[in-house]
Design a protein around this motif. Structure first.
Motif, PDB file in Angstrom:
ATOM      1  N   MET A   1       0.846  -1.199   0.000  1.00 52.45           N
ATOM      2  CA  MET A   1       0.000   0.000   0.000  1.00 52.45           C
ATOM      3  C   MET A   1       0.878   1.245   0.000  1.00 52.45           C
ATOM      4  SD  MET A   1      -2.936   1.170   2.731  1.00 52.45           S
ATOM      5  CE  MET A   1      -1.779   1.642   4.006  1.00 52.45           C
ATOM      6  N   ILE A   2       0.413   2.265  -0.688  1.00 53.68           N
ATOM      7  CA  ILE A   2       1.074   3.560  -0.664  1.00 53.68           C
ATOM      8  C   ILE A   2       0.102   4.561  -0.031  1.00 53.68           C
ATOM      9  CG2 ILE A   2       2.139   5.401  -2.007  1.00 53.68           C
ATOM     10  CD1 ILE A   2       2.647   3.332  -4.220  1.00 53.68           C
ATOM     11  N   GLU A   3       0.584   5.253   0.992  1.00 54.27           N
ATOM     12  CA  GLU A   3      -0.254   6.248   1.656  1.00 54.27           C
ATOM     13  C   GLU A   3       0.318   7.636   1.431  1.00 54.27           C
ATOM     14  OE1 GLU A   3      -2.191   7.240   6.060  1.00 54.27           O
ATOM     15  OE2 GLU A   3      -0.868   5.514   5.794  1.00 54.27           O
ATOM     16  N   VAL A   4      -0.557   8.549   1.062  1.00 51.36           N
ATOM     17  CA  VAL A   4      -0.187   9.943   0.820  1.00 51.36           C
ATOM     18  C   VAL A   4      -0.855  10.805   1.882  1.00 51.36           C
ATOM     19  CG1 VAL A   4      -0.370  11.861  -0.793  1.00 51.36           C
ATOM     20  CG2 VAL A   4       0.068   9.560  -1.655  1.00 51.36           C
ATOM     21  N   ARG A   5      -0.053  11.625   2.546  1.00 49.47           N
ATOM     22  CA  ARG A   5      -0.580  12.466   3.628  1.00 49.47           C
ATOM     23  C   ARG A   5      -0.285  13.939   3.363  1.00 49.47           C
ATOM     24  NH1 ARG A   5       1.629   9.053   8.932  1.00 49.47           N
ATOM     25  NH2 ARG A   5       0.406   7.134   8.579  1.00 49.47           N
ATOM     26  N   ASP A   6      -1.311  14.686   3.013  1.00 51.72           N
ATOM     27  CA  ASP A   6      -1.259  16.140   2.886  1.00 51.72           C
ATOM     28  C   ASP A   6      -0.094  16.615   2.005  1.00 51.72           C
ATOM     29  OD1 ASP A   6      -2.224  18.697   3.342  1.00 51.72           O
ATOM     30  OD2 ASP A   6      -1.002  18.996   5.148  1.00 51.72           O
ATOM     31  N   ILE A   7       0.006  16.026   0.821  1.00 46.93           N
ATOM     32  CA  ILE A   7       1.090  16.373  -0.104  1.00 46.93           C
ATOM     33  C   ILE A   7       0.823  17.723  -0.773  1.00 46.93           C
ATOM     34  CG2 ILE A   7       2.098  15.777  -2.348  1.00 46.93           C
ATOM     35  CD1 ILE A   7       3.275  14.223  -0.089  1.00 46.93           C
ATOM     36  N   ARG A   8       1.852  18.544  -0.754  1.00 49.06           N
ATOM     37  CA  ARG A   8       1.797  19.840  -1.442  1.00 49.06           C
ATOM     38  C   ARG A   8       3.035  19.984  -2.325  1.00 49.06           C
ATOM     39  NH1 ARG A   8      -2.067  23.280   0.622  1.00 49.06           N
ATOM     40  NH2 ARG A   8      -3.091  22.477   2.509  1.00 49.06           N
ATOM     41  N   LYS A   9       2.829  20.562  -3.517  1.00 48.90           N
ATOM     42  CA  LYS A   9       3.943  20.775  -4.438  1.00 48.90           C
ATOM     43  C   LYS A   9       3.678  22.017  -5.273  1.00 48.90           C
ATOM     44  CE  LYS A   9       7.771  19.986  -6.588  1.00 48.90           C
ATOM     45  NZ  LYS A   9       9.067  20.173  -5.887  1.00 48.90           N
ATOM     46  N   SER A  10       4.698  22.895  -5.324  1.00 50.13           N
ATOM     47  CA  SER A  10       4.581  24.132  -6.101  1.00 50.13           C
ATOM     48  C   SER A  10       5.717  24.227  -7.116  1.00 50.13           C
ATOM     49  CB  SER A  10       4.626  25.352  -5.173  1.00 50.13           C
ATOM     50  OG  SER A  10       3.538  25.358  -4.276  1.00 50.13           O
ATOM     51  N   PHE A  11       5.451  24.934  -8.201  1.00 50.35           N
ATOM     52  CA  PHE A  11       6.457  25.244  -9.209  1.00 50.35           C
ATOM     53  C   PHE A  11       6.377  26.735  -9.511  1.00 50.35           C
ATOM     54  CE2 PHE A  11       5.362  20.793  -9.937  1.00 50.35           C
ATOM     55  CZ  PHE A  11       6.619  20.197 -10.016  1.00 50.35           C
ATOM     56  N   ASP A  12       7.510  27.430  -9.358  1.00 54.72           N
ATOM     57  CA  ASP A  12       7.568  28.870  -9.635  1.00 54.72           C
ATOM     58  C   ASP A  12       6.476  29.638  -8.898  1.00 54.72           C
ATOM     59  OD1 ASP A  12       9.724  28.461 -11.394  1.00 54.72           O
ATOM     60  OD2 ASP A  12       8.350  27.986 -13.032  1.00 54.72           O
ATOM     61  N   GLY A  13       6.256  29.257  -7.641  1.00 47.23           N
ATOM     62  CA  GLY A  13       5.291  29.957  -6.815  1.00 47.23           C
ATOM     63  C   GLY A  13       3.846  29.547  -7.018  1.00 47.23           C
ATOM     64  N   LYS A  14       3.582  28.657  -7.981  1.00 46.17           N
ATOM     65  CA  LYS A  14       2.216  28.189  -8.227  1.00 46.17           C
ATOM     66  C   LYS A  14       2.020  26.809  -7.609  1.00 46.17           C
ATOM     67  CE  LYS A  14      -1.140  27.087 -11.838  1.00 46.17           C
ATOM     68  NZ  LYS A  14      -1.400  26.969 -13.296  1.00 46.17           N
ATOM     69  N   GLU A  15       1.059  26.698  -6.707  1.00 47.63           N
ATOM     70  CA  GLU A  15       0.800  25.430  -6.032  1.00 47.63           C
ATOM     71  C   GLU A  15       0.016  24.504  -6.958  1.00 47.63           C
ATOM     72  OE1 GLU A  15      -0.091  24.105  -1.478  1.00 47.63           O
ATOM     73  OE2 GLU A  15      -1.510  25.517  -2.379  1.00 47.63           O
ATOM     74  N   VAL A  16       0.606  23.356  -7.247  1.00 48.99           N
ATOM     75  CA  VAL A  16      -0.002  22.393  -8.175  1.00 48.99           C
ATOM     76  C   VAL A  16      -0.735  21.289  -7.417  1.00 48.99           C
ATOM     77  CG1 VAL A  16       0.452  20.747 -10.042  1.00 48.99           C
ATOM     78  CG2 VAL A  16       1.762  22.869  -9.911  1.00 48.99           C
ATOM     79  N   LEU A  17      -0.139  20.797  -6.343  1.00 47.09           N
ATOM     80  CA  LEU A  17      -0.801  19.833  -5.464  1.00 47.09           C
ATOM     81  C   LEU A  17      -1.122  20.531  -4.152  1.00 47.09           C
ATOM     82  CD1 LEU A  17       1.424  16.654  -6.051  1.00 47.09           C
ATOM     83  CD2 LEU A  17      -0.662  17.337  -7.263  1.00 47.09           C
ATOM     84  N   LYS A  18      -2.386  20.498  -3.770  1.00 49.35           N
ATOM     85  CA  LYS A  18      -2.857  21.343  -2.662  1.00 49.35           C
ATOM     86  C   LYS A  18      -3.386  20.501  -1.489  1.00 49.35           C
ATOM     87  CE  LYS A  18      -4.147  24.780  -6.152  1.00 49.35           C
ATOM     88  NZ  LYS A  18      -5.248  25.547  -6.781  1.00 49.35           N
ATOM     89  N   GLY A  19      -2.465  19.833  -0.825  1.00 43.54           N
ATOM     90  CA  GLY A  19      -2.848  19.099   0.384  1.00 43.54           C
ATOM     91  C   GLY A  19      -3.609  17.825   0.103  1.00 43.54           C
ATOM     92  N   ILE A  20      -3.067  16.968  -0.753  1.00 44.65           N
ATOM     93  CA  ILE A  20      -3.745  15.726  -1.134  1.00 44.65           C
ATOM     94  C   ILE A  20      -3.410  14.609  -0.144  1.00 44.65           C
ATOM     95  CG2 ILE A  20      -3.892  13.903  -2.876  1.00 44.65           C
ATOM     96  CD1 ILE A  20      -3.454  16.065  -4.993  1.00 44.65           C
ATOM     97  N   SER A  21      -4.434  13.923   0.303  1.00 44.13           N
ATOM     98  CA  SER A  21      -4.275  12.758   1.176  1.00 44.13           C
ATOM     99  C   SER A  21      -5.126  11.621   0.625  1.00 44.13           C
ATOM    100  CB  SER A  21      -4.725  13.070   2.613  1.00 44.13           C
ATOM    101  OG  SER A  21      -3.916  14.076   3.195  1.00 44.13           O
ATOM    102  N   THR A  22      -4.522  10.454   0.463  1.00 48.24           N
ATOM    103  CA  THR A  22      -5.263   9.287  -0.032  1.00 48.24           C
ATOM    104  C   THR A  22      -4.435   8.035   0.195  1.00 48.24           C
ATOM    105  OG1 THR A  22      -6.504   8.387  -1.915  1.00 48.24           O
ATOM    106  CG2 THR A  22      -4.357   9.360  -2.392  1.00 48.24           C
ATOM    107  N   LYS A  23      -5.011   6.894  -0.104  1.00 48.09           N
ATOM    108  CA  LYS A  23      -4.304   5.621  -0.024  1.00 48.09           C
ATOM    109  C   LYS A  23      -4.484   4.875  -1.338  1.00 48.09           C
ATOM    110  CE  LYS A  23      -4.918   4.982   4.986  1.00 48.09           C
ATOM    111  NZ  LYS A  23      -5.508   4.109   6.029  1.00 48.09           N
TER     112      LYS A  23
END
Length: 255
Positions: A1-23
């Protein structure tokens, strides 16, 4: 299983992933869907370690990837199989050589053991007789089978597929979908598929994550997506008149 907890990722100041959590569950086909720009490709690349998240956690069977040392991260990477969009086969290698590549790169297996294992997966993906053919000599569907065989030859725990049906006709796409699902169940892998193919969603969507504007807005399976009242899903999945008719038909039967 892969668990994702509140992932955030930005490029050049633009947030692309905004707090994703899932399994992403073991032994199931886990699909990531969403419109262009929704963040699904960045999500897949972040899971693969191509992008490092700005914050949050990614856990592989309970192990926080960010906290692992170099050797432990290398071990995780050897447990990952990847089916690339367009197959990404080596043009200068035949079918056998393409499939054997991960074993030669990442294991200490003897040539004889490699040959045996390669033949096993060739048979598993129904490519008997194509061993010595070059990628240019086989169809797109067969190339995709080679890509799948190469991805599973090292018995991975995790299988990632980026648009596995890209460039395939509908009939061949169904066959590839079914093969990926069969292998997922058979090997009990954690399979994550990035796709925009609604046939795949409805056919093998055992666990579906829908992203919109970098946020997770819906989670469910292929049956639940047929009856959802979520407007974002309805607009995305049932964009064609035919799919709207199918949905209405299923909802009528439910009533």
């Amino acid at each position: 299983m892969i668990e994702v907890r509140d992932i955030r990722k930005s490029f050049d100041g633009k947030e692309v992933l905004k707090g994703i959590s899932t399994k992403y569950e073991k032994g199931k086909t886990n699909l990531i869907i969403g419109q262009s720009g929704s963040g699904k490709t960045v999500m897949l690349k972040t899971l693969l370690g191509v992008h490092t998240p700005d914050s949050g956690q990614i856990l592989f069977d309970g192990q926080d990837y960010a906290l692992l040392n170099v050797e432990e991260k290398r071990e995780i990477r050897t447990e990952i199989g990847m089916v690339f969009q367009g197959s990404a086969l080596f043009d200068s290698m035949n079918v056998e050589e393409n499939i054997a590549f991960p074993l030669k790169m990442f294991t200490q297996k003897s040539d004889q053991d490699i040959k045996i294992r390669v033949q096993e997966v060739i048979e598993r993906v129904n490519l008997n007789g194509a061993n010595l053919k070059m990628p240019s000599e086989i169809s797109g569907g067969m190339q995709k089978r080679v890509a799948i065989a190469r991805a599973i030859v090292n018995n991975p725990k995790y299988l990632f597929c980026d648009e596995p049906n890209s460039g395939l006709d509908p009939k061949t796409a169904i066959v590839i979908d079914e093969l990926i699902q069969e292998i997922t169940h058979e090997y009990q892998m954690t399979t994550v598929i990035n796709t925009h193919d609604m046939n795949s969603v409805l056919q093998i969507g055992e666990h579906i994550v829908f992203l919109k504007n970098g946020k997770l807005v819906w989670t469910g399976n292929s049956q639940e997506i047929m009856h959802t009242e979520n407007e974002d899903i309805i607009d995305f999945v049932y964009s064609s008149d035919l799919l709207k008719e199918i949905r209405n038909f299923h909802n009528t039967k439910k009533i």
